[in-house]
Design a protein around this motif. Structure first.
Motif, short mmCIF file in Angstrom:
data_model
loop_
_atom_site.label_atom_id
_atom_site.label_comp_id
_atom_site.label_asym_id
_atom_site.label_seq_id
_atom_site.Cartn_x
_atom_site.Cartn_y
_atom_site.Cartn_z
N UNK A 125 1.07 -0.82 -0.28
CA UNK A 125 0.34 0.00 0.06
C UNK A 125 0.81 1.56 -0.08
N UNK A 126 1.73 1.63 0.89
CA UNK A 126 2.29 2.34 1.04
C UNK A 126 3.50 2.75 -0.13
N UNK A 127 3.86 1.66 -1.20
CA UNK A 127 4.25 1.75 -2.30
C UNK A 127 3.54 2.62 -3.17
N UNK A 128 2.78 2.36 -3.23
CA UNK A 128 1.29 2.44 -3.94
C UNK A 128 1.24 3.84 -4.30
N UNK A 129 1.49 4.25 -2.42
CA UNK A 129 1.12 5.98 -2.97
C UNK A 129 2.38 6.77 -2.90
N UNK A 130 3.13 5.94 -2.31
CA UNK A 130 4.86 6.91 -2.98
C UNK A 130 4.61 7.27 -4.41
N UNK A 131 4.33 6.29 -4.87
CA UNK A 131 3.91 6.76 -6.14
C UNK A 131 3.58 7.61 -7.00
N UNK A 132 2.29 7.88 -6.20
CA UNK A 132 1.66 9.37 -6.84
C UNK A 132 2.55 10.49 -5.33
N UNK A 133 3.02 10.22 -4.63
CA UNK A 133 3.46 11.31 -4.11
C UNK A 133 4.97 11.89 -4.49
N UNK A 134 5.87 11.05 -5.03
CA UNK A 134 7.59 10.85 -5.84
C UNK A 134 7.50 11.03 -7.75
N UNK A 135 7.92 12.75 -7.77
CA UNK A 135 8.52 12.90 -9.25
C UNK A 135 10.03 13.27 -9.29
N UNK A 136 10.32 14.28 -8.35
CA UNK A 136 11.58 15.10 -8.32
C UNK A 136 12.34 14.22 -7.03
N UNK A 137 13.88 14.40 -7.79
CA UNK A 137 14.54 14.39 -6.10
C UNK A 137 13.91 15.25 -4.88
N UNK A 138 13.80 16.02 -5.26
CA UNK A 138 13.12 17.29 -4.73
C UNK A 138 12.43 16.66 -3.49
N UNK A 139 11.56 15.17 -3.73
CA UNK A 139 9.94 15.19 -2.99
C UNK A 139 11.00 13.80 -1.82
N UNK A 140 12.00 13.62 -2.28
CA UNK A 140 12.96 12.53 -1.45
C UNK A 140 14.05 13.40 -0.08
N UNK A 141 14.54 12.79 0.76
CA UNK A 141 14.33 11.09 0.72
C UNK A 141 12.42 11.28 1.38
N UNK A 142 11.65 10.07 1.69
CA UNK A 142 10.34 9.58 2.54
C UNK A 142 10.72 8.83 3.87
N UNK A 143 10.79 9.88 4.82
CA UNK A 143 10.59 8.72 5.93
C UNK A 143 9.80 8.75 7.11
N UNK A 144 9.01 7.84 6.83
CA UNK A 144 8.17 7.78 7.19
C UNK A 144 7.78 6.61 7.94
N UNK A 145 7.27 7.04 9.03
CA UNK A 145 6.85 5.69 10.15
C UNK A 145 5.40 5.17 10.60
N UNK A 146 4.45 3.96 10.55
CA UNK A 146 3.86 3.96 11.37
C UNK A 146 3.51 3.03 12.44
#
Length: 487
Positions: A125-146
């Motif tokens: 699920x998380x990577x299906x969402x990351x696909x929407x959220x990541x376009x550019x190197x400016x969007x990285x890194x994503x450091x999420x925990x749940x």
RNA sequence: CGGAGCGUGGCGUAGUCCGGUAGCGCACUGCAAUGGGGUUGCAGGGGUCGCAGGUUCAAAUCCUGUCGCUCCGACCA
């Protein structure tokens, strides 16, 4: 309820179950393999959780929440991942019940077009969402925990150690480079080690999992491995470098600063309520639990001792300022005013593993003293009431250290360097960790597992395979590994 | 899924072979005493024996079916 616990040396399995239930940590849920975490157990988990939550926030991570339900098709996107989890998934197939002939049945008309699975882990699920959220190197890194619950339909379950549903944290990070992902994987592993050793007082080996033991979908899995009182191993936490596997499966690309397109690099990492089982099985003794002070829900319990109501009043007056003192220095305390006998309370709170017991009775009021007893070693002595603040603080520290040192000594005594397969089998059968050479061949690993039930717990970071031979094949060792029977 | 076993007050169990009005321990309630290592005494409340059917004058006990659980094995990033 019997008063004696099962023998911890000869029957640790029954000892464990009884301690968990009698100490009020957990109870069995109505569905096979499920567990109710009772208040005392949940406080323990919350303490562990708060400590780790603080650690990851200080290192730049943030919490979020993703859904419990995942489309079945998602799981299939990463080949190894589906392979690893397919056999233990709970699947939602219908959405309604109805009454028929006085019985409640699943309404066959409510069948779902696409079944939904209850997450066994959330990479998909998380990577299906990351696909929407990541376009550019400016969007990285994503450091999420749940912090979440997951369900894995295991065949054989045990309270805390392996339950159908369990609580955990799962970190899911996305990075620009392979190196950055690798650093994240190892940084987190360090935090796990710190949590285990400095807070849970459990010494751990850190290292790399073999291909046979690694996470389904990871390039590399690192772990912390602990030794329990029966000398078996417990995998206490894992940190995975997922490479670009999930990025490729979910087609997550980003544009670099030089305008080229690349797949994202990923990590995931988790620790669970299993750690609670680890604490119990690392520190317990014949009288029950022994809680490390830093995570103990109650650090000290006060047992007032009195005969008459008059005396009770006297004791109360004597205790009031002491209570205020404990509060002001931030010690987690509980005063047991219940009307059981003192002896009963002593045993009860020992079972629950409270690190320090304070007894206060008429004798103490008269002499301006109080009695302190340590749970870790049973020492009991009288101190002046003015010494309470200082004494309790140092005592809690001492107990924390002592538990760690005892566990470490125990582990070291039961970890053996081995050259021959006979020695190997001997140690594995009698319990303990084995450090030995391995030729790096999965076939060898499998054979040993079939013959002895022992698995490679990890390839430790401080391995030294030079000059070693494989304990099984006799070939030149590729790695020095740690072998044990695991939970 | 293969092997073994078990379902009797909240928990643990006896009784089942050789049918005859369900017993014990712990827990629980009340009273009194006791209280520095699981304190006593007295008095109480609570089960229809997993479920369904059958045999019988009579079933926890015999028969048939069924459901559930535990352990061992297989499985378990």
């Amino acid at each position: 309820m019997s008063k004696k616990l099962p023998n911890i040396d000869s029957d640790i399995s029954s000892w464990y179950t009884e301690v968990v239930t009698k100490a009020g940590l957990a109870d069995y849920g109505p569905v096979k393999g499920t567990m109710v975490i009772k208040p005392y157990g949940f406080q323990l988990w919350e303490n562990v959780k708060d400590i780790f939550d603080d650690m990851i926030k200080k290192t730049g991570h943030t919490n979020a929440y993703f859904p419990l339900l995942i489309p079945k098709s998602f799981l299939a996107k990463e080949a190894e991942h589906v392979e690893g989890f397919a056999k233990e998934c709970a699947i939602v197939t219908h959405t309604r019940l109805k009454s028929e002939k006085g019985e409640i049945i699943v309404d066959p008309d409510s069948r779902l077009e696409e079944e939904v699975i209850i997450r066994p882990t959330s990479e998909t699920v998380i990577w299906s969402m990351y696909k929407k959220w990541i376009q550019s190197y400016r969007d990285l890194p994503i450091l999420i925990n749940q912090w979440a619950n997951v369900v894995r339909w295991e065949m054989r379950t045990r309270l805390f150690l392996r339950t159908t549903e369990f609580l955990w944290q799962e970190g899911h990070t996305a990075h620009q480079t392979k190196e950055e992902a690798q650093k994240e994987t190892l940084d987190i592993l360090e935090l796990y080690k710190k949590l285990a050793e400095e807070y849970l007082a459990i010494p751990v080996f850190t290292g790399l999992k073999t291909d046979a033991e690694k996470f389904a979908g990871a390039d590399k899995t690192y772990c912390i491995e602990a030794m329990m009182l029966d000398k078996r191993a417990l995998q206490a936490g894992t940190s995975h470098n997922l490479g670009q596997n999930f990025a490729k499966a979910f087609d997550v690309k980003f544009q670099t600063d030089s305008n080229s397109e690349q797949f994202v690099w990923a990590t995931s990492w988790g620790i669970s309520t299993r750690l609670i089982g680890g604490v119990i099985l690392a520190h317990g003794d014949k009288n029950g639990l022994r809680m490390p002070p830093k995570i103990a829900p109650i650090q000290t319990v006060l047992i007032p001792i009195f005969r008459s109501e008059d005396q009770k009043g006297e004791i109360k007056k004597y205790i009031n300022p002491l209570e205020a003192e404990l509060k002001s220095i931030g010690v987690r305390y509980f005063i047991d005013w219940s009307d059981s006998s003192p002896g009963f309370k002593f045993n009860e709170w020992e079972l629950k593993g409270v690190p320090v017991r304070i007894e206060i009775g008429p004798k103490d009021v008269e002499s301006k003293k109080l009695v302190m007893a340590r749970r870790d070693n049973g020492e009991k002595f009288s101190i002046s009431k003015n010494e309470l603040s200082n004494k309790i603080k140092t005592m809690l520290e001492e107990i924390q250290n002592n538990l760690f040192n005892q566990a470490k000594e125990f582990r070291n005594e039961n970890t053996h360097d081995v050259k021959t397969y006979d020695e190997f089998k001997n140690i594995i059968n009698n319990g303990g960790f084995v450090r030995c050479g391995w030729d790096g061949d999965s076939e060898t690993e499998l054979k040993i597992k079939e013959e002895t039930k022992a698995t490679i717990r990890c390839i430790p970071f401080n391995e030294d395979p030079k000059g070693l031979k494989c304990v099984y094949s006799g070939k030149k060792a590729k790695h020095e590994v740690i072998y044990a029977k695991a939970y």
